[in-house]
Design an enzyme around this catalytic site. Structure first.
Site, PDB file in Angstrom:
ATOM      1  N   ASP A   1     -66.734  14.398 -18.365  1.00  0.00           N
ATOM      2  CA  ASP A   1     -67.541  13.771 -17.323  1.00  0.00           C
ATOM      3  C   ASP A   1     -68.983  13.565 -17.775  1.00  0.00           C
ATOM      4  O   ASP A   1     -69.738  14.521 -17.908  1.00  0.00           O
ATOM      5  CB  ASP A   1     -67.502  14.640 -16.050  1.00  0.00           C
ATOM      6  CG  ASP A   1     -68.223  13.972 -14.888  1.00  0.00           C
ATOM      7  OD1 ASP A   1     -68.436  12.743 -14.944  1.00  0.00           O
ATOM      8  OD2 ASP A   1     -68.568  14.680 -13.923  1.00  0.00           O
TER       9      ASP A   1
ATOM     10  N   ASP B   1     -71.762   4.704 -17.616  1.00  0.00           N
ATOM     11  CA  ASP B   1     -70.924   5.812 -17.176  1.00  0.00           C
ATOM     12  C   ASP B   1     -69.512   5.672 -17.751  1.00  0.00           C
ATOM     13  O   ASP B   1     -69.009   4.568 -17.912  1.00  0.00           O
ATOM     14  CB  ASP B   1     -70.864   5.793 -15.642  1.00  0.00           C
ATOM     15  CG  ASP B   1     -70.185   7.015 -15.064  1.00  0.00           C
ATOM     16  OD1 ASP B   1     -70.174   8.068 -15.731  1.00  0.00           O
ATOM     17  OD2 ASP B   1     -69.661   6.922 -13.940  1.00  0.00           O
TER      18      ASP B   1
END
Ligand SMILES: *[C@@H]1O[C@H](CO)[C@@H](O)[C@H](O)[C@H]1NC(C)=O
Ligand SMILES: *[C@@H]1O[C@H](CO)[C@@H](O)[C@H](O)[C@H]1NC(C)=O
Ligand SMILES: *[C@@H]1O[C@H](CO)[C@@H](O)[C@H](O)[C@H]1NC(C)=O
Ligand SMILES: *[C@@H]1O[C@H](CO)[C@@H](O)[C@H](O)[C@H]1NC(C)=O
Ligand SMILES: *[C@@H]1O[C@H](CO)[C@@H](O)[C@H](O)[C@H]1NC(C)=O
Ligand SMILES: *[C@@H]1O[C@H](CO)[C@@H](O)[C@H](O)[C@H]1NC(C)=O
Ligand SMILES: *[C@@H]1O[C@H](CO)[C@@H](O)[C@H](O)[C@H]1NC(C)=O
Length: 452
Positions: A119, A325
């Site tokens: 992540d 991201d």
């Protein structure tokens, strides 16, 4: 949990802390005195395989995209909630959660294997831990610090303990933490250090959360590996704080690659050009975890779109800006910019548009075209993102998703409604993306990621 009033959150933490207090004597026998050597940087580099959380499932191209988008949308919503409520001390400590990729690693001595979600939108490295008070099911046995000779608790004086957003540290109970994700999931437990083994490479003294109360469902995952810009993340704990990933086509079968530390820019996969394009990283004062880039404009075909430069600017109050991201699937642009992109594609692609509201799989895709019948080839205009000092000319399959079983071709981009934009992982396929935290740059190099 993001929507809980702050008072409830603190009651929750108090409750968790009380439970932990009663549970922590179990640790005392394995607790070792630890000086500050774990705050020293870790000298290493290694390579890991990343598999998609949907891998092994039988989905069509559009279904697969749709599933990713649903997860990604959630992430963006929670992020903007976090910025807009930043005056709330608890709610601003919520991380978006949910990632798209799993890695296989081991913890402890002897090594205990498990899968973790990668992540880039959060920092903490954690796994579910014995003695577990509340854990979600995981396919591998729970990590037990008592069965590891390399576990240590982190002392209150440690910089890692101080870097936790919510913590309660005492000599008796150690550095207790609570880490909250926007999807309502959380982990709480004790901060420790361990030896982690990444495929062949063992790295000692990595600070991590030994999670005793964990909520949510991580599929095959037993925790997360945070790769954000904060001090607690895996990348920040390396002596060369950099990493890169090379993501394969989302509908393919080949796994993606993650390269950490000194290995980050040592690519040995085929590349059409060895040219690395570097763009500076910008820091959002409100969410320092995220990787913001400076986006100057967009070109479709030969048309540079008339987007006002201020459209993508990051404001001091944390709103606006463009971040890159790995856990968001498609790029979302602020509405004024997205509508220009959409209009330009409609005018340059000579095909009828499809009403996306007519098919559940097209839900969330703003622009789809009806493919001509037969094997007529379709001209797709090029798409260039002009980041500061780095013009990124995207491969066509990174923005036009063709599903011949449904007979459509969709633009894998959408609008965002909260004033900030995100550069998603579909747009990053077959590009080596290098994040260098000390140089404060992100670099791009076109690469055949399935050959890594
Ligand atoms: C922190 O831990 C102490 C015990 O070490 C406890 O008395 C206190 O209530 C805890 N604080 C919070 C906010 O949970
Ligand atoms: C995947 O789904 C398709 C269509 O539903 C089916 O024809 C095919 O046999 C499935 N493949 C596997 C490996 O399950
Ligand atoms: C996407 O994956 C499905 C299932 O593996 C396959 O049937 C389909 O041909 C793939 N589409 C593309 C464009 O690769
Ligand atoms: C994950 O790692 C463990 C330990 O190294 C190994 O036994 C296992 O086969 C790996 N799993 C996959 C899917 O690579
Ligand atoms: C860009 O937007 C800013 C703020 O909305 C405005 O002041 C400026 O005049 C605009 N520039 C152009 C060239 O339209
Ligand atoms: C944040 O700052 C921008 C630019 O100064 C302003 O337009 C916006 O209204 C502010 N937003 C909030 C929520 O304060
Ligand atoms: C698409 O569907 C919506 C709702 O059914 C309808 O309002 C709209 O006019 C349709 N658009 C086109 C281009 O057919």
């Amino acid at each position: 949990m993001a929507s809980l009033p702050p008072s409830l959150s603190s009651i929750l933490f108090l409750t968790l802390a009380l439970i932990l207090m009663s549970a922590s004597p179990a640790f005392s026998s394995s607790r070792k005195s630890l000086d500050d050597h774990h705050d020293l940087p870790i000298k290493t580099g290694f390579k890991l395989t990343l598999t998609s959380v949907d891998s092994g499932e039988n989905f069509t191209t559009i279904e697969r995209l749709h599933r990713q988008m649903k997860r990604g949308r959630h992430r963006l919503e929670k992020l903007s909630e976090r910025i807009l409520t930043s005056e709330h001390p608890i709610r601003s400590m919520v991380y978006p959660g949910q990632g798209e990729f799993l890695m296989n690693l081991s913890i402890g001595t002897p090594p205990q294997p498990y899968y973790a979600i990668m992540d880039t939108g959060s920092d903490l490295v954690w796994t579910q831990c014995q003695p577990c008070i509340q854990c979600f099911p995981q396919p591998t046995p729970l990590y037990d610090p008592m069965k590891s000779s390399s576990f240590s608790e982190v002392p209150c004086s440690s910089n890692l303990c101080k870097a936790l957003p919510i913590s309660n540290c005492s000599n008796a109970n150690g550095c207790e933490y609570l880490y909250i994700y926007g999807d309502g999931d959380s982990t709480s437990g004790v901060l420790g250090t361990e030896t982690f083994t990444f495929e062949e490479v063992s790295v000692p003294n990595i600070g991590f959360g030994c999670g005793e109360i964990n909520t949510g469902d991580k599929g095959n995952g037993a925790g997360l590996v945070g790769l954000g810009r904060g001090a607690l993340s895996l990348v920040s704990q390396l002596d060369e704080p950099k990493f890169s990933y090379c993501l394969t086509y989302f509908n393919g079968t080949k796994p993606s690659t993650l390269l950490m530390g000194s290995q980050a820019s040592s690519v040995n996969c085929p590349s059409s050009s060895r040219e690395m394009k570097n763009t500076p990283l910008i820091k959002n004062p409100v969410i320092p975890t995220f990787y913001y880039l400076s986006l100057k404009g967009i070109t479709v075909g030969s048309t540079r779109l008339p987007i006002n430069e201020t459209t993508f600017a990051l404001h001091e109050n944390g709103t606006g800006g463009v971040f890159i991201d790995s856990g968001t699937s498609i790029t979302h642009l602020v509405e004024s910019a997205f509508s220009l992109v959409k209009e330009e594609f409609i005018s340059q692609v000579n095909l009828p548009t499809v009403n996306a509201t007519d098919s559940p799989w097209l839900d969330g895709l703003d622009l789809c075209f009806q493919l001509p019948s037969g094997s007529v080839s379709v001209d797709i205009p090029s798409l260039v993102f002009h980041f500061q000092d780095a013009d990124l000319d995207l491969p066509k399959e990174n923005y036009m998703i063709t599903d011949s079983s449904v007979g459509v071709m969709c633009l894998a981009m959408g609008k965002s409604s909260d004033g900030s934009s995100v550069f998603g992982n579909i747009q990053q396929q077959n590009i080596l993306v290098v994040y260098d935290l000390s140089k404060e740059t992100v670099s791009f190099m076109p690469t055949e990621c399935d050959q890594c």
